[in-house]
Design an enzyme around this catalytic site. Structure first.
Site, mmCIF file in Angstrom:
data_model
loop_
_atom_site.group_PDB
_atom_site.id
_atom_site.type_symbol
_atom_site.label_atom_id
_atom_site.label_comp_id
_atom_site.label_asym_id
_atom_site.label_seq_id
_atom_site.Cartn_x
_atom_site.Cartn_y
_atom_site.Cartn_z
ATOM 1 N N ASP A 62 70.758 47.218 61.220
ATOM 2 C CA ASP A 62 71.565 47.325 59.391
ATOM 3 C C ASP A 62 70.406 45.533 59.574
ATOM 4 O OD1 ASP A 62 74.036 46.165 58.873
ATOM 5 O OD2 ASP A 62 74.730 45.498 60.184
ATOM 6 N N GLY A 63 71.429 45.445 57.878
ATOM 7 C CA GLY A 63 70.334 43.822 57.458
ATOM 8 C C GLY A 63 70.562 44.108 55.750
ATOM 9 N N GLU B 226 81.082 56.971 57.847
ATOM 10 C CA GLU B 226 82.055 55.749 57.373
ATOM 11 C C GLU B 226 81.204 55.022 55.869
ATOM 12 O OE1 GLU B 226 81.759 55.866 60.837
ATOM 13 O OE2 GLU B 226 83.850 57.110 60.446
ATOM 14 N N HIS C 294 67.579 48.557 50.438
ATOM 15 C CA HIS C 294 67.186 49.913 51.278
ATOM 16 C C HIS C 294 66.082 51.203 51.360
ATOM 17 C CE1 HIS C 294 71.489 49.874 52.774
ATOM 18 N NE2 HIS C 294 71.783 50.513 51.098
ATOM 19 N N LEU D 286 56.668 62.271 68.707
ATOM 20 C CA LEU D 286 57.734 61.774 69.257
ATOM 21 C C LEU D 286 58.463 62.847 68.260
ATOM 22 C CD1 LEU D 286 59.841 58.627 69.082
ATOM 23 C CD2 LEU D 286 58.248 58.558 67.196
#
Ligand code: FPP
Length: 246
Positions: free
Chosen positions: A21-22, A68, A38, A132
């Protein structure tokens, strides 16, 4: 820059989830467009993926786009989708070189066809890699994932004779088995950057006993050193899973 955080000898999490976030606020503070945030967020995601891979973390789930997030402007949504598509196309060599497997969590229905195709190809191309595993949560919502899991379970029950279709067949194991990636262990650690203190519909089922770590740092500025700090804090936690200390 190398991180100065020294990790302890306690086990590291097997599975980390990150709410990145942010990005928007990072851009606003610099008088840039949200989309620029972004773009920086994506560059940072690659750095953190590499850091997790170097630490031999087995699973990393990144919250890329929620069920959402469609409420955002068409421009922003289109930009994020374009970034994801471009990333999957351009960075396959990065994933190959590091033996990183890409997976998807979320509902492919509702995602643009070209994104689904790109995701499927990336998942297929990296399927055999044993390093990973990066799970891209895209058109992902925790509640939606649970609803789809229950539906899958009901669909499999419908194959059984009528007298065996009893409510008791809806179990925790059955619902877990209907999740998008039932083989992946629950997250041990869920990190949220950007200074907000909520779960935002991320890994609701799987995160039942996750440790949470909140960071004030905005995602594009969140470094490998910040990851190490989160891991050091995790190593200090005492996990009881609802039980008592022996
Ligand atoms: C939240 O920032 C972030 C997102 C909606 C996700 C965007 C994520 C990326 C572009 C990275 C994608 C990574 C990969 C590996 C494909 P926000 O816009 O909610 O920030 P704000 O709270 O400051 O407005």
């Amino acid at each position: 820059m190398a991180s100065s955080v020294v990790l302890g000898s306690s086990p590291l999490p097997r599975h980390i989830g990150i709410i990145m976030d942010g990005n928007g606020r990072w851009a606003q503070r610099k008088n840039l467009l949200r989309t620029q945030g972004h773009l920086e967020g994506l560059k940072n995601a690659k750095k953190i993926v590499k850091a997790a891979s170097d630490l031999h973390i087995p699973f990393l789930t990144l919250y890329v786009f929620s069920t959402e997030n469609w409420k955002r402007t068409a421009e922003e949504v289109g930009f994020i989708m374009g970034l994801v598509k471009q990333h999957l196309k351009a960075e396959l060599d990065f994933y190959r070189e590091n033996r990183i497997r890409i997976r998807h969590a979320g509902d492919p229905e509702g995602l643009p066809r070209d994104i689904v195709r790109e995701l499927e190809e990336a998942c297929e191309d990296t399927r055999s890699f044993e390093g990973l595993q990066v799970i891209l949560a895209l058109n992902y919502g925790g509640r939606d994932a649970i609803v789809r899991a229950v539906r899958r379970r009901l669909a499999s029950l419908e194959k059984e004779p009528l007298e065996k279709r009893v409510p008791e067949k809806i179990t925790e194991e059955g619902i877990r088995g209907g999740l998008d990636n039932p083989d992946i262990p629950d997250p041990d650690l869920i990190i949220r950057t950007g200074g907000e203190y909520r779960t935002s519909n991320f890994l609701l089922w799987e995160g039942a006993y996750a440790e949470y770590y909140f960071s004030e740092v905005l995602w594009p500025d969140w470094t490998e050193g910040d990851l190490h700090s989160a891991l050091a804090a995790y190593q200090e936690r005492e996990r009881r899973f609802g039980g008592r200390k022996p």
